[in-house]
Design a protein around this motif. Structure first.
Motif, PDB file in Angstrom:
ATOM      1  N   PHE A 160       3.697  14.569  31.696  1.00  8.65           N
ATOM      2  CA  PHE A 160       3.894  15.268  30.497  1.00  8.65           C
ATOM      3  C   PHE A 160       3.490  16.684  30.169  1.00  8.65           C
ATOM      4  O   PHE A 160       3.578  16.974  28.970  1.00  8.65           O
ATOM      5  N   ARG A 161       2.900  17.393  31.468  1.00  7.78           N
ATOM      6  CA  ARG A 161       2.536  18.668  31.237  1.00  7.78           C
ATOM      7  C   ARG A 161       3.758  19.620  30.837  1.00  7.78           C
ATOM      8  O   ARG A 161       3.537  20.449  29.848  1.00  7.78           O
ATOM      9  N   LYS A 162       5.063  19.359  31.313  1.00  5.60           N
ATOM     10  CA  LYS A 162       5.831  20.407  30.881  1.00  5.60           C
ATOM     11  C   LYS A 162       6.285  20.179  29.422  1.00  5.60           C
ATOM     12  O   LYS A 162       6.666  21.066  28.615  1.00  5.60           O
ATOM     13  N   LEU A 163       6.328  18.806  28.961  1.00  2.69           N
ATOM     14  CA  LEU A 163       6.509  18.660  27.607  1.00  2.69           C
ATOM     15  C   LEU A 163       5.623  19.296  26.704  1.00  2.69           C
ATOM     16  O   LEU A 163       5.959  20.085  25.582  1.00  2.69           O
ATOM     17  N   ALA A 164       4.339  19.228  27.062  1.00  3.09           N
ATOM     18  CA  ALA A 164       3.160  19.544  26.254  1.00  3.09           C
ATOM     19  C   ALA A 164       3.198  21.182  26.323  1.00  3.09           C
ATOM     20  O   ALA A 164       3.141  21.853  25.150  1.00  3.09           O
ATOM     21  N   GLU A 165       3.554  21.688  27.178  1.00  2.50           N
ATOM     22  CA  GLU A 165       4.101  23.327  27.119  1.00  2.50           C
ATOM     23  C   GLU A 165       5.053  23.608  26.287  1.00  2.50           C
ATOM     24  O   GLU A 165       5.084  24.615  25.375  1.00  2.50           O
TER      25      GLU A 165
ATOM     26  N   GLU B 131      -3.100  23.417  26.713  1.00  2.00           N
ATOM     27  CA  GLU B 131      -3.306  22.991  27.885  1.00  2.00           C
ATOM     28  C   GLU B 131      -4.782  22.742  28.272  1.00  2.00           C
ATOM     29  O   GLU B 131      -5.558  23.777  28.195  1.00  2.00           O
ATOM     30  N   GLY B 132      -5.051  21.527  28.362  1.00  5.06           N
ATOM     31  CA  GLY B 132      -6.484  21.163  28.710  1.00  5.06           C
ATOM     32  C   GLY B 132      -6.623  20.913  30.309  1.00  5.06           C
ATOM     33  O   GLY B 132      -5.691  21.250  30.954  1.00  5.06           O
ATOM     34  N   PRO B 133      -7.930  20.765  30.626  1.00  6.12           N
ATOM     35  CA  PRO B 133      -8.225  20.857  32.143  1.00  6.12           C
ATOM     36  C   PRO B 133      -7.712  19.207  32.593  1.00  6.12           C
ATOM     37  O   PRO B 133      -7.600  18.250  31.753  1.00  6.12           O
ATOM     38  N   ALA B 134      -7.016  19.229  33.853  1.00 11.10           N
ATOM     39  CA  ALA B 134      -6.511  18.499  34.385  1.00 11.10           C
ATOM     40  C   ALA B 134      -7.313  17.084  34.503  1.00 11.10           C
ATOM     41  O   ALA B 134      -8.530  17.494  35.163  1.00 11.10           O
ATOM     42  N   PRO B 135      -7.133  15.946  34.340  1.00  9.59           N
ATOM     43  CA  PRO B 135      -8.178  15.083  34.672  1.00  9.59           C
ATOM     44  C   PRO B 135      -8.261  14.779  36.247  1.00  9.59           C
ATOM     45  O   PRO B 135      -7.294  15.110  37.009  1.00  9.59           O
ATOM     46  N   LEU B 136      -9.315  14.191  36.584  1.00  8.87           N
ATOM     47  CA  LEU B 136      -9.669  14.041  37.997  1.00  8.87           C
ATOM     48  C   LEU B 136      -9.260  12.551  38.222  1.00  8.87           C
ATOM     49  O   LEU B 136      -9.853  11.591  37.738  1.00  8.87           O
ATOM     50  N   TRP B 137      -8.352  12.494  39.159  1.00  8.10           N
ATOM     51  CA  TRP B 137      -7.853  11.026  39.584  1.00  8.10           C
ATOM     52  C   TRP B 137      -8.341  10.665  41.008  1.00  8.10           C
ATOM     53  O   TRP B 137      -8.349  11.418  41.728  1.00  8.10           O
TER      54      TRP B 137
ATOM     55  N   ASP C 259      -0.424  17.482  20.511  1.00  7.06           N
ATOM     56  CA  ASP C 259      -1.662  17.651  21.454  1.00  7.06           C
ATOM     57  C   ASP C 259      -1.803  16.482  22.528  1.00  7.06           C
ATOM     58  O   ASP C 259      -2.409  16.620  23.402  1.00  7.06           O
ATOM     59  N   PHE C 260      -1.382  15.272  21.806  1.00  6.25           N
ATOM     60  CA  PHE C 260      -1.814  14.288  22.514  1.00  6.25           C
ATOM     61  C   PHE C 260      -0.985  13.940  23.939  1.00  6.25           C
ATOM     62  O   PHE C 260      -1.330  13.240  24.738  1.00  6.25           O
ATOM     63  N   LEU C 261      -0.076  15.012  24.244  1.00  5.51           N
ATOM     64  CA  LEU C 261       0.602  14.936  25.402  1.00  5.51           C
ATOM     65  C   LEU C 261       0.020  15.643  26.466  1.00  5.51           C
ATOM     66  O   LEU C 261       0.149  15.202  27.553  1.00  5.51           O
ATOM     67  N   THR C 262      -1.050  16.372  26.041  1.00  9.72           N
ATOM     68  CA  THR C 262      -2.222  16.892  27.149  1.00  9.72           C
ATOM     69  C   THR C 262      -2.898  15.905  27.932  1.00  9.72           C
ATOM     70  O   THR C 262      -3.264  15.952  28.988  1.00  9.72           O
ATOM     71  N   ASP C 263      -2.880  14.499  27.141  1.00 10.13           N
ATOM     72  CA  ASP C 263      -3.687  13.361  27.771  1.00 10.13           C
ATOM     73  C   ASP C 263      -2.996  12.533  28.430  1.00 10.13           C
ATOM     74  O   ASP C 263      -3.359  11.552  28.986  1.00 10.13           O
TER      75      ASP C 263
END
Length: 801
Positions: free
Chosen positions: A784-789, A795-801, A775-779
């Motif tokens: 690393f989104r593809k690896l997390a999937e 999949e958590g909400p995408a961070p705001l950058w 689960d830490f991959l989602t952070d």
């Protein structure tokens, strides 16, 4: 003669006697003056009540007013009086007739004796007198024996009406604390009895209820205060009962009463007082200006205008940070924010608030002072505030020929909170849809990401965002206005296609055409365009160009006599140059047709067809030749197409088989120390981004620079040189139409030593069958989104950058 019966008192009898004497005497005087012999013994008979002589023929009856008491309650008709004529001998030959007001209804008369009676109950208050007419007739002939005359019956008053207050009950107001004897109101009672007769209508006033607070004048009915210092706050309403009695207030008089409701009106005799000497309030530092902090209240026992309050801040260290206003509806003091607050600058304030009456009465100043003070302590609460930019607005000027990746401005923001969290920068893409700019996520360096063109966009208004690392919801923004400065990067050109004509009989130096050019650049010192013949046409014997020095030029003939048979069209190349640094130029071509003209210079024909076609070749023959040529060309193209579409054996090329791509994971990056898979040194060579010629072919897309992990330490910031190289490569990839439509990410700058990602190799992973949480991959961000999937992490909400 006449008599009146049942007089009520001696005055009535005396009045009757005087009337008899007066009317008899007047009758005698009238007889003497008229020369008529006076009957002997008439005056003596009048005075001695002896019978008079009936020798005269004029009116022989005299009467005065009749009086009768009202409200007779007997059963028999009330005797009023008696009518009698001198011609009545008592034998019943005279008939008395009564007419007028109330005759036959209220009053009746005995037609033989002349006695008058009242047959109805009389009320003086309804009718005070009646006017009647009497006549004496001969009973046998009906002839009047006497002229008809009028007489009056007056109703004599008795005390049968009590005084009444027609305007009651009364409502009155008197100020509180009024001196003794202050007039409150005057009451009036009305008695329907006759005020000119006796004391029946003489009214005397007295107070039955309301003492000792009020008194009443017995004659005038004026009510006055009788007690000093009557306080409205102690008792406000009083009910006073006033009695009016007739007969001068004597026993046996009739009485009436009325109620007077008296209200004490307020005066400002009570100073305001704060029930609390200390108030404790709190407000968040994010509270907007004019927002309410709290309320204070100074209690005043008065009401209305006397209870109006004026609040003010008279002392304290918060007089410049807070305001106080008075609520006119509830007379409370509302403390509001006067300027933005900052917990980091000042955590608490103290105010000294005063409440005072604005409307004072001088006679009560000894009860004051009419103001009071209280202390208000205000605590400022801390909130997590968004980053703040300094300054709050940026204006940048940049030349349009600036290189991609050039830093044009350093954007700076800081966390105003005590914690001073780290800041990450980004651009609001809605303000920069063309993605012309890029901001460094850690340093705030604003750079160009695409070539700028002033002729396309001369102004850019972008919004730069600053986000706290520990709280992504706290985002600050700043506007950056970018003005693109002009450089001389556009050569002047003809705005349209120029086509002129020259007559065959043209003379040398004749004007053919005036041309002008446009330049999209906008130099500060103004545009100036120069015209000349192109170098290849410098020695043109037919035409020349003269610069008018006003950004236009004239095309003139150099010789006379042109012939369509020799040359029907001339192409004149003209060199157009600007005055920029460096100067740019272009070549425009003027097409000149030779035409046949009349002697006045008017064009007759510009077509050389008549000279070009042989005399023996007709138009139909020419069309046939062209049709045959077209058919031959179609046959040749058909043969070539058939040869090209012949089937060829299908050869499988392993290198081109896209279905057998092998993804290798044994190529790990060890940071900048590992250069076997990728030479990081190439990224430090800025000259690589400026290679001339066509873009290099590539196998992957550049990773998204802004999608950095939130765990990137500040020490990993990349220099501007590397940024310039990466941005140049990114623009090169965006412009490369042959790039594959997928991203193959190879990012090495944040792996190896100090990377929170660690190693992605499966060689050292656990061999047990137990499930491992990824689960830490989602952070770790989009990289690393593809690896997390793949590893089943949510999949958590995408961070705001």
């Amino acid at each position: 003669t006449w008599t009146s019966g049942r007089m009520s008192n001696a005055k009535s009898w005396l009045g009757l006697a005087m009337s008899l004497y007066f009317w008899g005497l007047m009758d005698l005087v009238t007889t003497v003056l008229s020369g008529t012999p006076t009957p002997p013994g008439r005056l003596e008979a009048l005075l001695s009540d002896k019978p008079l002589s009936h020798s005269r023929t004029k009116r022989s009856w005299v009467w005065n007013q009749f009086f009768v008491l009202e409200e007779y309650t007997g059963t028999d008709p009330l005797y009023v009086g008696k009518l009698h004529s001198d011609m009545d001998r008592g034998d019943g030959s005279i008939k008395y007739i009564l007419s007028g007001e109330g005759a036959g209804i209220v009053f009746t008369i005995d037609d033989t004796t002349g006695d008058i009676h009242a047959i109805q109950r009389l009320d003086r208050e309804e009718r005070a007198q009646y006017t009647l007419r009497a006549q004496a007739l001969d009973r046998r002939t009906g002839r009047p024996m006497e002229p008809e005359s009028e007489f009056i019956i007056k109703i004599q008053d008795i005390n049968d009406n009590e005084p009444k207050f027609l305007d009651g009950p009364y409502v009155a107001t008197v100020p509180e604390m009024s001196p003794v004897g202050t007039s409150v109101i005057q009451v009036t009672a009305t008695d329907a009895d006759d005020p000119t007769y006796g004391n029946s209508a003489r009214v005397v006033y007295s107070i039955l209820q309301g003492q000792p607070y009020f008194s009443v004048d017995s004659k005038t009915g004026v009510i006055r205060t009788a007690l000093m210092n009557m306080d409205r706050e102690a008792k406000e309403y009083y009910e006073v009962i006033i009695q009016a009695k007739d007969m001068g207030g004597q026993l046996g008089g009739l009485a009436g009463t009325t109620t007077v409701n008296i209200t004490l009106s307020d005066v400002n005799d009570n100073p305001p007082r704060f029930p609390q000497k200390h108030y404790q309030m709190s407000v968040l530092e994010s509270a907007p200006v004019s927002s309410t902090v709290g309320r204070v209240f100074a209690k005043d026992l008065d009401e209305g205008v006397n209870a109006e309050m004026q609040y003010s801040i008279v002392d304290g260290d918060g007089a410049d940070a807070f305001d106080i206003n008075t609520d006119p509806s509830f007379q409370v003091g509302i403390i509001t924010v006067r300027k933005p607050l900052s917990f980091e600058s000042k955590k608490s304030y103290t105010l000294k608030v005063e409440g005072a009456n604005p409307h004072l009465e001088m006679r009560f100043l000894n009860l004051g002072p009419f103001q009071d003070t209280t202390t208000v302590h205000i605590s400022v609460g801390d909130v997590d505030e968004p980053p703040v930019f300094e300054p709050g607005f940026y204006f940048v000027e940049v030349p349009e020929d600036v290189a991609i990746g050039t830093t044009i401005q350093m954007i700076s923001a800081k966390d105003p909170d005590v914690t001073n969290n780290s800041i990450r920068y980004s651009i609001d893409r809605s303000s920069d849809p063309g993605r012309f700019f890029y901001v460094d996520i850690t340093t705030g360096a604003l750079m160009t990401a695409r070539p700028l063109d002033r002729e396309e966009f001369s102004w850019h208004n972008i919004t730069v965002l600053a986000m706290e690392m520990n709280n992504p919801s706290q985002v600050g923004s700043v506007s950056v206005t970018i003005k693109v400065l002009d450089v001389n990067d556009n050569a002047p050109e003809f705005p349209r296609f120029y086509e002129a004509f020259v007559c065959e009989n043209a003379k040398s130096g004749q004007l053919i055409q005036t041309v002008s050019a446009v330049d999209e650049d906008d130099p500060h010192h103004g545009q100036h365009v120069y015209y000349s013949l192109a170098p290849e046409a410098a020695n043109n014997p037919n035409f020349t160009v003269r610069d008018n020095q006003d950004n236009t030029a004239r095309v003139l003939t150099r010789r006379s006599g042109f012939r369509q048979q020799e040359q029907s069209v001339f192409y004149l190349p003209i060199l157009i140059s600007d005055n920029g640094q460096p100067a740019l130029s272009s070549t425009g071509t003027l097409t000149i047709q030779v035409c046949s003209c009349d002697d006045s210079g008017h064009v007759l024909s510009c077509s050389p067809e008549a000279y070009m076609l042989p005399v023996s070749l007709s138009r139909g023959a020419l069309i046939a030749i062209l049709a045959c040529t077209f058919v031959l060309l179609v046959l040749v193209l058909l043969i070539l197409s058939m040869r090209r579409h012949r089937k060829q054996p299908y050869i499988i090329d392993d290198e081109e088989n896209i279905h057998e791509n092998i993804v290798r994971y044994d190529d790990e990056g060890g940071g900048e120390e590992d250069t076997e898979a990728f030479d990081i040194a190439a990224m430090w060579n800025p000259r690589e981004a400026q290679v001339a010629g066509a873009p290099k072919s590539r196998q992957d897309m550049l990773p998204e620079i802004e999608s950095l992990s939130r765990y990137v330490p500040q020490t990993c910031a990349v220099s501007s040189t590397v940024h310039s190289y990466v941005l140049a490569k990114l623009y090169e990839a965006d412009m490369d139409l042959w790039a594959p439509p997928f991203d193959s990410l190879q990012t090495y700058m944040f792996e190896g030593d100090g990377s929170v990602a660690g190693s992605l190799s499966s060689l050292q992973s656990a061999t047990s069958d137990s499930e491992q949480s990824f689960d830490f991959l989602t952070d770790w961000g989009p990289r690393f989104r593809k690896l997390a999937e793949l590893y089943g992490a949510a999949e958590g909400p995408a961070p705001l950058w």
